[in-house]
Motif scaffolding. Structure first.
Motif, PDB file in Angstrom:
ATOM      1  N   TYR A  58       0.838  -1.190   0.000  1.00  0.00           N
ATOM      2  CA  TYR A  58       0.000   0.000   0.000  1.00  0.00           C
ATOM      3  C   TYR A  58       0.880   1.250   0.000  1.00  0.00           C
ATOM      4  O   TYR A  58       1.923   1.274   0.637  1.00  0.00           O
ATOM      5  CB  TYR A  58      -0.909   0.004   1.230  1.00  0.00           C
ATOM      6  N   ASP A  86       0.646   5.845  -0.499  1.00  0.00           N
ATOM      7  CA  ASP A  86      -0.138   7.059  -0.718  1.00  0.00           C
ATOM      8  C   ASP A  86       0.561   7.965  -1.729  1.00  0.00           C
ATOM      9  O   ASP A  86       0.180   9.105  -1.920  1.00  0.00           O
ATOM     10  CB  ASP A  86      -0.425   7.793   0.594  1.00  0.00           C
ATOM     11  N   GLU A 139      -2.758   2.129  -4.224  1.00  0.00           N
ATOM     12  CA  GLU A 139      -3.115   3.341  -3.498  1.00  0.00           C
ATOM     13  C   GLU A 139      -4.598   3.218  -3.193  1.00  0.00           C
ATOM     14  O   GLU A 139      -5.433   3.272  -4.110  1.00  0.00           O
ATOM     15  CB  GLU A 139      -2.849   4.605  -4.321  1.00  0.00           C
TER      16      GLU A 139
END
Length: 134
Positions: free
Chosen positions: A85, A87, A130
Motif C-alpha cells: 500500500y 499514498d 493506493e
C-alpha cells in the motif's frame, strides 16, 4: 492488540535479497542477526519492511534444499502474493520503473483503489495499491 507480524519469503541469497528489497523496493532493513541452528551454518534472521512503523514485515529466508529452492519466486503458484500500500502511487511507479522493476500491464482504477501488478527480482507478484478514499 493482534496483528500479522512477519511473512516468510524464500530467497536464494540473504545479501542479494537485502540489497534488492532495500535499494529497489525501498524497504528498510529491520533485523539481520545470526541464527545458531545445528546443521544449518550461516542461517540468519533477516527482516525487511516498507518502513520502521510497518506492522508487517518480510522474513527473508534463504532457501534450504531442492524443495524450497524450487519455490523461490513462486510460493503462491503464480498468484499475487503481496500487497504493498502507498499514498504516493505515481511517484512509486516512476521510481520502480526507473529501478527496472517489471510491470505487468498499466495502472488501473478498481473500486478499492489504483493498482498495478509488479514482479520482484525473483518473480513474486505484488499489487502496488493506493487505496481509494473511504
Amino acid at each position: 492488540m493482534r496483528h500479522l507480524g512477519l511473512i516468510t519469503l524464500l530467497v536464494p541469497d540473504y545479501d542479494e535479497a537485502i540489497a534488492y528489497y532495500t535499494s529497489v523496493l525501498g524497504f528498510e532493513l529491520l533485523s539481520d542477526l545470526p541464527v545458531h541452528e545445528p546443521g544449518r551454518p550461516n542461517k540468519r534472521w533477516v527482516v525487511v519492511a516498507p518502513g520502521r512503523d510497518a506492522q508487517t514485515g518480510l522474513l527473508l529466508a534463504r532457501a534450504d534444499g531442492e524443495r524450497q529452492t524450487a519455490r523461490v519466486g513462486d510460493q503462491t503458484g503464480g498468484r499475487v502474493a503481496f500487497f504493498l500500500y502507498t499514498d504516493t502511487f505515481d511517484t512509486d511507479c516512476r521510481r520502480l520503473k526507473e529501478a527496472g522493476v517489471s510491470f505487468e500491464g498499466e495502472p488501473r482504477n478498481e473500486p478499492y483503489g489504483r493498482v498495478v501488478v509488479i514482479a520482484d527480482r525473483y518473480g513474486n507478484r505484488w499489487d502496488l495499491i493506493e487505496p481509494a478514499p473511504a
